[in-house]
Scaffold this active site. Structure first.
Site, PDB file in Angstrom:
ATOM      1  N   HIS A 149       0.796  -1.077   0.054  1.00  0.00           N
ATOM      2  CA  HIS A 149      -0.233  -0.107   0.082  1.00  0.00           C
ATOM      3  C   HIS A 149       0.813   1.357   0.014  1.00  0.00           C
ATOM      4  CE1 HIS A 149      -3.052   2.717   1.739  1.00  0.00           C
ATOM      5  NE2 HIS A 149      -3.821   1.800   0.998  1.00  0.00           N
TER       6      HIS A 149
ATOM      7  N   LYS B 225       3.341   4.360  -1.311  1.00  0.00           N
ATOM      8  CA  LYS B 225       3.137   5.130  -2.247  1.00  0.00           C
ATOM      9  C   LYS B 225       4.394   6.161  -2.314  1.00  0.00           C
ATOM     10  CE  LYS B 225      -1.351   5.002  -0.871  1.00  0.00           C
ATOM     11  NZ  LYS B 225      -1.922   3.916  -1.749  1.00  0.00           N
TER      12      LYS B 225
ATOM     13  N   ASP C 173      16.768   9.414  -9.255  1.00  0.00           N
ATOM     14  CA  ASP C 173      18.049   9.551  -9.400  1.00  0.00           C
ATOM     15  C   ASP C 173      18.697   9.388  -8.084  1.00  0.00           C
ATOM     16  OD1 ASP C 173      17.648   9.903 -12.077  1.00  0.00           O
ATOM     17  OD2 ASP C 173      17.907  12.246 -11.803  1.00  0.00           O
TER      18      ASP C 173
ATOM     19  N   HIS D 112      -8.528  11.727   1.127  1.00  0.00           N
ATOM     20  CA  HIS D 112      -7.479  10.422   1.248  1.00  0.00           C
ATOM     21  C   HIS D 112      -6.284  10.818   1.959  1.00  0.00           C
ATOM     22  CE1 HIS D 112      -5.362   7.146  -0.969  1.00  0.00           C
ATOM     23  NE2 HIS D 112      -6.196   6.526  -0.671  1.00  0.00           N
TER      24      HIS D 112
HETATM   25  C1  NAG Z   1      -8.549   3.183   3.354  1.00  0.00           C
HETATM   26  O1  NAG Z   1      -9.887   2.767   3.666  1.00  0.00           O
HETATM   27  C2  NAG Z   1     -10.442   2.842   2.671  1.00  0.00           C
HETATM   28  C3  NAG Z   1     -11.802   2.561   3.063  1.00  0.00           C
HETATM   29  O2  NAG Z   1     -11.844   1.163   3.655  1.00  0.00           O
HETATM   30  C4  NAG Z   1     -10.326   1.850   1.558  1.00  0.00           C
HETATM   31  O3  NAG Z   1     -11.145   2.036   0.351  1.00  0.00           O
HETATM   32  C5  NAG Z   1      -9.021   2.049   1.095  1.00  0.00           C
HETATM   33  O4  NAG Z   1      -8.356   1.072   0.298  1.00  0.00           O
HETATM   34  C6  NAG Z   1      -7.837   2.255   2.396  1.00  0.00           C
HETATM   35  N1  NAG Z   1      -6.804   2.397   1.919  1.00  0.00           N
HETATM   36  C7  NAG Z   1      -6.277   3.802   1.495  1.00  0.00           C
HETATM   37  C8  NAG Z   1      -6.114   3.814  -0.099  1.00  0.00           C
HETATM   38  O5  NAG Z   1      -6.175   4.654   2.117  1.00  0.00           O
END
Ligand code: NAG
Ligand code: NAG
Ligand code: NAG
Ligand code: NAG
Ligand code: NAG
Ligand code: NAG
Ligand code: NAG
Length: 503
Positions: free
Chosen positions: A210, A212, A217, A424
């Site tokens: 997960h 990012k 360089d 987000h």
């Molecule tokens: C965070 O939680 C959401 C809702 O459950 C989910 O869709 C998401 O994939 C999770 N991860 C991220 C991208 O933050």
């Protein structure tokens, strides 16, 4: 669709005269009176100390006194000299993505636009780009959407193809199985020479990849909440950081990239202990110290899950807790999700680690806590009891302040775009440090899912006006969101609405 939209019509709840960081103790509380007494005693002690200092100043001390008390290492220059990191002149920038049709009041603070910052960063690439990613969908057709707001994402993909043409090497580590199944981005890049490794994180740790971030360089980095997704540039609210000309930090983040790279190789096994060259010497106990744009700065990266933390790497959970524990005035956190439980394991477990740390700060140190959580179409309404429970600790007359709001990105006429229009962000800021991460706040993100965090702390230079320290810049962005019309208090939620959208 009512729910969240209805809430937007409610008048803004934040008083215009919000103090810089909340928690103004009511003037007549017993605590207030006691602090006045304490202040009086302190003032008298201070006067005494000043007098003593003056007298000592008049009487020369024997030379030997200085030798017995060697000067403590307090200057940042000395520390830089010690760690040999003075070659870099790192430049730190916050970057953010504000969804289309989410206007803020004129004059509101803002960070650099993420889409522009990504293009700029790619423009500086001469040799290599390493990308750690959850999934890719940089074009509209990737998710079957025809919308002009996919253009900035498509421009990023074109830029990467041009860089491959110029023999810049591109290495991508991404989660397997892929989330955006129809996306052809990685195939298109691979045909042009990109090396792509799919990491079956579920097999190794039971979670997903997960993280990012980019390392360019071996000296520039990007890290933040945005996925390699066009919606992250125009339809989802994101926050991240870019650091230029900082090989010390870039080499350290590269080690985390390499953990994914190793796990993405065919027949890879998760090492019980990682080889010595994956170890980090930059962590919470020994952060990198240097001058970022002339400003004395400390910084380090954290990682999750623990199985992907070689020796010396601070665990992401420990970084979050350390930043919370260090706060004396305020903790402001902006996260997509907040669950003091597991999310993906069955049966679910209660996991009050972060919840307790916030309560402890608010109760034990009278730290002012503000939590801003995203609310959108896909928000799970079972989150709300936890938010209400946390807020219930608040007791202004006792100086305990815990406030929770939800941030609603209005869908407007963008309902054709699935899984967008959310906040987000995953960051936290205190008066001491900025934490920029990639994890939702629930157990799985710290125990099985791979993520990274960046903790930055800059010293305020009183003598030199100009760019405020990183944590102050981040506080301003938080405060902008918190006092905007998109942030709604929990008390404003009518029963049953709770951001769970109803048709
Ligand atoms: C965070 O939680 C959401 C809702 O459950 C989910 O869709 C998401 O994939 C999770 N991860 C991220 C991208 O933050
Ligand atoms: C993905 O492709 C399949 C088959 O072409 C199609 O049925 C489906 O609607 C597509 N999904 C998206 C999200 O574009
Ligand atoms: C996408 O939409 C535009 C205008 O909305 C239209 O002109 C174009 O033909 C559409 N493209 C596809 C592939 O449907
Ligand atoms: C890229 O590498 C190839 C093969 O080594 C070479 O033929 C080509 O000229 C290089 N292109 C550039 C722009 O350097
Ligand atoms: C990074 O260093 C290079 C070379 O010293 C310089 O040209 C460039 O402006 C620096 N980048 C930033 C963002 O400071
Ligand atoms: C450590 O060394 C091995 C073997 O030389 C190499 O394959 C790997 O990439 C190195 N890892 C890091 C993080 O430098
Ligand atoms: C969507 O709404 C915004 C303002 O709310 C407007 O500027 C824009 O033209 C609209 N777009 C479409 C496709 O209707």
């Amino acid at each position: 669709t009512q729910g969240c939209l209805l809430q937007l019509l409610a008048p803004p709840r934040t008083a215009a005269g919000d103090p810089e960081w909340c928690c103004s103790t009511p003037p007549h509380s017993p605590r207030g009176r006691r602090s006045t007494q304490v202040l009086g005693v302190l003032a008298m002690l201070g006067l005494g100390f000043l007098t003593l200092t003056y007298l000592l100043w008049q009487v020369p001390l024997p030379h030997a006194w200085y030798q017995m008390h060697p000067k403590e290492v307090t200057s940042w220059e000395a520390l830089e000299g010690q760690t040999g990191q003075q070659r870099d002149s790192c430049q730190f920038f916050l970057v953010e993505s504000i969804p289309q049709d989410l206007p803020y009041a004129a004059g509101s603070p803002s960070a650099q636009s993420l889409a522009q910052a990504w293009l700029q960063l790619l423009d500086t690439a001469q040799e290599s780009i390493h990308v750690a990613s959850y999934y890719w969908s940089l074009t509209g057709p990737d998710i079957g959407v025809n919308d002009s707001s996919s253009q900035p994402g498509e421009a990023i993909l074109q830029k990467l193809l041009q860089l491959l043409d110029r023999n810049v090497s591109l290495m991508v580590a991404t989660n397997s199985p892929a989330l955006a199944k129809n996306s052809t981005d990685l195939q298109v890049l691979a045909v042009q020479g990109a090396q792509v490794r799919q990491v079956p994180m579920r097999h190794f740790t039971g979670g997903v990849l997960h993280s990012k971030f980019w390392v360019v360089d071996g000296q520039h980095i990007y890290l933040g909440s945005a996925n390699m997704d066009w919606r992250s540039l125009t339809q989802v609210k994101e926050l991240g950081a870019i650091i230029y000309n900082c090989s010390g930090l870039a080499h350290d983040l590269e080690k985390t990239f390499q953990t994914y790279w190793v796990l993405g190789a065919p027949q890879a096994v998760l090492p019980k202990t990682w080889p010595q060259n994956f170890s980090s010497r930059i962590n919470r106990f020994q952060p990198l110290r240097g001058r970022f744009g002339g400003v004395p700065t400390t910084a380090y990266f954290s990682a999750s899950p623990p199985a992907l933390c070689p020796r010396g790497r601070t665990r992401d959970l420990d970084a979050v807790l350390a930043v919370m524990k260090g706060a004396r005035k305020f903790i402001y956190a902006s996260v997509m999700e907040y669950f003091p439980t597991t999310r993906f394991s069955h049966p679910a477990r209660y996991w009050p680690v972060l919840d307790n740390a916030l309560r402890d700060a608010a109760f034990g140190r009278r730290v002012c806590v503000r939590l801003l959580v995203s609310c959108g179409l896909s928000t799970d309404p079972t989150m709300f009891p936890y938010l209400r429970s946390l807020q219930a600790l608040s007791n202004p007359s006792a100086g305990i302040s815990v406030e929770v709001k939800v941030f609603i990105v209005p869908v407007g006429n963008h309902s054709n775009i699935p899984f967008s229009r959310v906040n987000h962000n995953k960051f936290m800021v205190t008066e001491k440090a900025a934490y920029i991460g990639t994890s939702n706040w629930s157990e799985d993100y710290f125990s099985s899912t791979s993520g990274v965090g960046l903790v930055v702390s800059q010293r305020a230079l009183h003598a030199q006006p100009g760019v405020p320290p990183a944590q102050e810049q981040l506080r301003q962005l938080f405060q902008r969101d918190w006092s905007s019309r998109y942030a709604v208090g929990l008390d404003g939620q009518a029963p049953g609405q709770d951001c769970a959208w109803q048709d």
